[in-house]
Scaffold this motif. Structure first.
Motif, PDB file in Angstrom:
ATOM      1  N   SER A 237      43.428  39.373  58.445  1.00 51.72           N
ATOM      2  CA  SER A 237      44.710  39.577  59.246  1.00 51.72           C
ATOM      3  C   SER A 237      45.663  39.346  58.496  1.00 51.72           C
ATOM      4  N   LEU A 238      45.133  37.434  58.519  1.00 50.01           N
ATOM      5  CA  LEU A 238      45.944  37.160  57.014  1.00 50.01           C
ATOM      6  C   LEU A 238      46.162  37.556  56.131  1.00 50.01           C
ATOM      7  N   ASP A 239      45.800  38.299  55.770  1.00 48.72           N
ATOM      8  CA  ASP A 239      45.509  39.188  54.472  1.00 48.72           C
ATOM      9  C   ASP A 239      47.166  39.687  54.690  1.00 48.72           C
ATOM     10  N   ILE A 240      47.072  41.020  55.829  1.00 47.86           N
ATOM     11  CA  ILE A 240      48.060  41.500  56.380  1.00 47.86           C
ATOM     12  C   ILE A 240      49.152  40.974  56.593  1.00 47.86           C
TER      13      ILE A 240
ATOM     14  N   ALA B 252      43.888  43.982  64.610  1.00 46.46           N
ATOM     15  CA  ALA B 252      44.394  45.055  64.482  1.00 46.46           C
ATOM     16  C   ALA B 252      45.221  44.622  66.009  1.00 46.46           C
ATOM     17  N   ASN B 253      43.926  44.022  66.844  1.00 46.90           N
ATOM     18  CA  ASN B 253      44.552  42.847  68.049  1.00 46.90           C
ATOM     19  C   ASN B 253      45.061  41.915  68.000  1.00 46.90           C
ATOM     20  N   ILE B 254      44.553  41.370  66.352  1.00 45.02           N
ATOM     21  CA  ILE B 254      44.863  40.207  66.408  1.00 45.02           C
ATOM     22  C   ILE B 254      45.958  39.874  65.297  1.00 45.02           C
ATOM     23  N   THR B 255      46.676  41.093  64.173  1.00 41.50           N
ATOM     24  CA  THR B 255      47.435  41.322  63.814  1.00 41.50           C
ATOM     25  C   THR B 255      49.258  41.519  64.589  1.00 41.50           C
ATOM     26  N   ALA B 256      49.281  41.868  65.330  1.00 42.00           N
ATOM     27  CA  ALA B 256      50.114  42.745  66.921  1.00 42.00           C
ATOM     28  C   ALA B 256      49.909  41.017  67.819  1.00 42.00           C
ATOM     29  N   ALA B 257      49.155  39.740  67.978  1.00 47.42           N
ATOM     30  CA  ALA B 257      49.326  39.382  69.179  1.00 47.42           C
ATOM     31  C   ALA B 257      50.164  38.176  67.737  1.00 47.42           C
TER      32      ALA B 257
END
Length: 251
Positions: free
Chosen positions: A156-159, A228-233
């Motif tokens: 998630s951090l990379d995205i 997907a959940n982490i990046t959206a939040a």
């Protein structure tokens, strides 16, 4: 013996001749030719004819006429000189004008070429920037990550980095543990959101409308997908609080 009649006659023919005296008199371009014939016979000899010459005199009218002719010739020559000078000046002006027009056209063409080159360079730079962003995202999404909370957070951090979304490993991990204890399938069926029919779901307990509004392109549309959940939040927290690192309670 009689004398040959042809002998005397022959001598007469030899002694009979006409002499023509020609005198030419020329004054101010005038010529006069005078012919005089002096007859002769068998018993007489030829005498020279005398020719007298005298200068030709012109009247005042004739002099005026000649002066007028000279004046007309000088005037005609002056007009020709003036016409030649005007023609030369006109030619020089036309050449200068054509030269200036050619220089202006050349300058305009150079400016157009420079503008076109600049536009092409700008487009190339923009294309390169987009390609670099795609490459970063591709590298982030194709990197191998562990299928656990540590791997989900790192992916998630990379995205987030490729998309310009702020957040740190500690900020994400801290809020995940508080919200779901690290369970990607967690769901809240008791709070106000659940009462309203939109329960919070996933690692960071995101309600469906928020997940849809802040979904990050390139990730799954499944709200229970960990990444997907982490990046959206994190995207939502960045918009509302500046970063997930600034969230320390229900958000």
């Amino acid at each position: 013996m009689p004398k040959n009649p042809f002998t005397r006659g022959h001598s007469r023919a030899l002694t009979k001749r006409h002499k023509i005296a020609v005198a030419g008199v020329a004054t101010l371009g005038a010529a006069a030719v005078v012919f005089s014939a002096v007859p002769g016979n068998a018993d007489t000899t030829t005498s020279e004819a005398t020719v007298s010459s005298a200068p030709v005199k012109y009247s005042s009218e004739q002099l005026k006429s000649r002066q007028a002719d000279v004046s007309e010739q000088l005037a005609a020559k002056a007009l020709q000189s003036k016409a030649a000078a005007e023609a030369k000046a006109a030619k020089a002006h036309a050449e200068a004008k054509a030269k200036a027009a050619a220089a202006a056209a050349k300058k305009k063409a150079a400016q157009a070429a420079a503008a076109k080159k600049a536009a092409q360079a700008r487009k190339a730079k923009e294309a390169a920037s987009r390609a670099a962003q795609r490459a970063k995202l591709k590298a982030a999404t194709h990197k191998s990550y562990a299928n656990n909370l540590d791997g989900w957070i790192k992916e998630s951090l990379d995205i987030m980095k490729a998309k310009g979304i702020p957040g740190s490993y500690n900020g994400l991990h801290r809020n995940i543990i508080r919200e779901s204890s690290g369970n990607p399938n967690a769901i809240n069926n008791w709070d106000i959101n659940a009462i309203n029919g939109i329960p919070s779901k996933g690692l960071l307990q995101v309600i469906p409308p928020t997940f849809k509004a802040y979904h990050v392109p390139g990730t799954s549309w499944n709200i229970y997908d960990p990444v997907a959940n982490i990046t959206a939040a994190a995207n939502y927290a960045a918009d509302r609080y500046g970063s997930m690192d600034n969230v320390n309670s229900a958000y």
